[in-house]
Design a protein around this motif. Structure first.
Motif: not given
Length: 393
Positions: A309-315, A338-346
């Motif tokens: 998720k951090l390197v790519t995106n939540e999808f 719940v960790f995945l539900v955000s826009f926190a990525n590069f």
């Protein structure tokens, strides 16, 4: 034992936030403690009570109906392209964004969303000890999206200090927009989507209050919402429909690229060293997953999903999680969901910096400079939300 581990996880998150804090003397510990208590109460309400079940069920039913309406339009245009029983990701998950975007446009046009966002933001400012603008921005980000939200406050951008800009951008990255919530609910359990959105709102205030504390003077705390030039209803509707379609296409293109790239890198690592790239990332993030409350037996797998998720995106991460759901415990699924539900990525660094730069070049350059710190703070918000949920479920 798991409570002790999660408590250590909380200390770990706060220590990481304090490590990069700009002004520890300005930290409002009472407000932080109050918001942390609110997080626990809301998580318990949503996940462990009949009221929470009824509330989430009602929200889920609303989105189920919206998705069914969206599918009527999708079937009219794309009907017959798939075999019976098949459900292509683009048609069933991404294209409904077009309809949700149209609804957001209607709510914006009739001033329903601006009214809601302004007053909820005002009430939140009484709890978090921040300015009205910061509180409004956090709510607005969850409604209209991490890039579109800056349009609503563009008149004030030039007057904001770097500290206030950081808060606005961190709020935008820590949440998700209403237009993609329906898509998330088709990939992970809706109750975790709803819980994450609510907890991230307060989690964003908590982490930013530690990393980036400051005082807003009374004469600076003025909320002026940009009122877009009045458009004809159908002109507005057409624009929002096209915006929704652009989002669906962009997300689809990113998924094609990121999923293919991840698969290629995994294969390359597997051939060269006998371990996939995701497995390596899993080992790196496993201790964090463990502190979030994930059982050690699932920690490496969960760490791989977190890193993806951090390197790519939540999808991409949600797709990866869906492929291994049966191999994980219910507790692990809840925490990671719940960790995945955000826009926190590069990629969000570029999206937010680009959105601000399009409105104000000077502020856009400032945002680009603190991009990594922005991602750092937003990721801590996701970890904090996961820990709180891990203590409740």
């Amino acid at each position: 034992m798991r409570y002790l581990i999660s408590f250590c996880g909380l200390l770990f998150v706060f220590a990481l936030a304090l490590l990069v804090s700009k002004n520890k003397k300005e930290i409002k510990y009472k407000n932080i403690l109050l918001m942390l208590v609110i997080q626990f109460l809301l998580a318990a309400l949503l996940l462990n009570t009949t009221i929470g079940y009824v509330l989430i069920k009602a929200i889920t039913n609303v989105f189920d109906h919206l998705l069914s309406y969206a599918n009527a339009g999708i079937s009219f245009v794309f009907g017959g392209l798939t075999n019976e029983g098949e459900s292509p990701f683009f048609l069933t998950v991404l294209l409904p964004i077009v309809f949700i975007s149209a609804l957001i446009g209607i709510l914006q046009h009739f001033k329903i969303l601006p009214f809601f966002m302004t007053w909820v933001g005002f009430l939140l400012s009484k709890i978090n000890g921040m300015g009205k603008l910061e509180s409004y921005n956090a709510v607005a980000s969850a409604m209209v999206g991490q890039s579109e939200v800056f349009i609503t406050v563009k008149k004030q951008l030039d007057k904001l200090s770097p500290q206030r800009m950081y808060t606005l951008c961190a709020s935008a990255m820590s949440t998700v927009s209403m237009s993609v919530v329906g898509a998330y609910m088709t990939m992970i359990e809706p109750k975790y989507v709803v819980t994450a959105i609510v907890l991230n709102l307060f989690g964003g205030f908590i982490i930013v209050s530690i990393i980036n504390p400051y005082k807003v003077e009374e004469n600076e705390d003025i909320l002026t919402i940009e009122d877009e030039q009045k458009q004809a209803f159908f002109q507005m509707l057409g624009e929002y429909i096209m915006d929704g379609f652009k989002v669906a296409i962009i997300v689809g293109a990113m998924l094609i690229g990121f999923v293919a790239l991840m698969d290629g890198i995994n294969s390359l690592f597997d051939i060269v060293i006998g371990v996939s790239f995701q497995e390596i990332l899993g080992y790196i993030f496993a201790p964090i997953a463990f502190l979030m409350g994930v059982p050690w037996a699932d920690a490496i797998t969960a760490g791989g999903i977190m890193a993806t998720k951090l390197v790519t995106n939540e999808f991409v991460a949600m797709i990866s999680l869906g492929e291994i759901t049966d191999s994980l415990s219910e507790r692990t699924l809840g925490i990671i969901s719940v960790f995945l539900v955000s826009f926190a990525n590069f990629s969000s660094i570029g999206i937010i910096a680009g959105a601000v730069k399009g409105l104000n070049e000077r502020q856009g350059n400032i945002v680009a400079r603190f991009g990594l710190k922005l991602l750092y703070g937003a990721t801590l918000v996701s970890i904090l939300t996961a820990i709180v949920v891990g203590l409740i479920i």
